[in-house]
Design a protein around this motif. Structure first.
Motif, PDB file in Angstrom:
ATOM      1  N   ASP A 233     -13.869 -20.348 -18.092  1.00  0.00           N
ATOM      2  CA  ASP A 233     -12.722 -21.210 -17.805  1.00  0.00           C
ATOM      3  C   ASP A 233     -13.127 -22.684 -17.794  1.00  0.00           C
ATOM      4  O   ASP A 233     -12.416 -23.528 -18.342  1.00  0.00           O
ATOM      5  N   MET A 234     -14.251 -22.976 -17.190  1.00  0.00           N
ATOM      6  CA  MET A 234     -14.715 -24.365 -17.123  1.00  0.00           C
ATOM      7  C   MET A 234     -15.067 -24.890 -18.511  1.00  0.00           C
ATOM      8  O   MET A 234     -14.734 -26.019 -18.855  1.00  0.00           O
ATOM      9  N   ARG A 235     -15.728 -24.064 -19.322  1.00  0.00           N
ATOM     10  CA  ARG A 235     -16.075 -24.476 -20.687  1.00  0.00           C
ATOM     11  C   ARG A 235     -14.816 -24.724 -21.516  1.00  0.00           C
ATOM     12  O   ARG A 235     -14.751 -25.669 -22.301  1.00  0.00           O
TER      13      ARG A 235
ATOM     14  N   ARG B 129     -10.707 -31.103 -23.147  1.00  0.00           N
ATOM     15  CA  ARG B 129     -10.811 -32.535 -22.892  1.00  0.00           C
ATOM     16  C   ARG B 129     -11.626 -33.258 -23.963  1.00  0.00           C
ATOM     17  O   ARG B 129     -11.727 -34.471 -23.955  1.00  0.00           O
ATOM     18  N   GLY B 130     -12.281 -32.490 -24.828  1.00  0.00           N
ATOM     19  CA  GLY B 130     -13.083 -33.098 -25.878  1.00  0.00           C
ATOM     20  C   GLY B 130     -14.467 -33.484 -25.406  1.00  0.00           C
ATOM     21  O   GLY B 130     -15.182 -34.218 -26.073  1.00  0.00           O
TER      22      GLY B 130
END
Length: 112
Positions: free
Chosen positions: A100-102, A108-109
């Motif tokens: 999820d974090m990745r 967000r780029g």
């Protein structure tokens, strides 16, 4: 339809609803009530208690107990089986959080 009946219908699909008595849960798993007590004592699952004090199990808890049962059937001591299942769950949670974090970082780029 009475308002008090609505939650019962909703509970039919709830994996966390404590629908199974100890005897029924043991039958579903093909094990004994003693096994369910042991996984409870090892704190792998914590059954809810009915108003009369009887243990009640959810489908989610039965799936967890079934995983421990597979390990015990393969010769793993019950305490070790419970610890393994607990660590597997923690690892699954950590991997899900990492994914999820990745994904959020990629959106967000700022992918790492």
């Amino acid at each position: 339809m009475h308002a008090e009946n609505a939650p019962v219908a909703g509970n039919l699909d709830d994996d966390d609803y404590p629908a199974y008595t100890m005897g029924r849960a043991a039958d579903v798993l093909g094990t004994t009530p003693a096994f369910l007590r042991a996984v409870g004592e090892a704190r792998l699952i914590t059954p809810l208690r009915s108003e009369g004090g009887h243990r009640r199990y959810s489908r989610r808890q039965l799936r967890i107990a079934a995983r421990a049962r597979e390990l015990v059937d393969q010769g793993t001591p019950i305490e070790a089986a419970c610890r393994i299942v607990s660590l597997e769950d923690q690892l699954d949670d950590a991997l899900r959080l990492n994914r999820d974090m990745r994904r959020k970082l990629a959106e967000r780029g700022t992918d790492t």
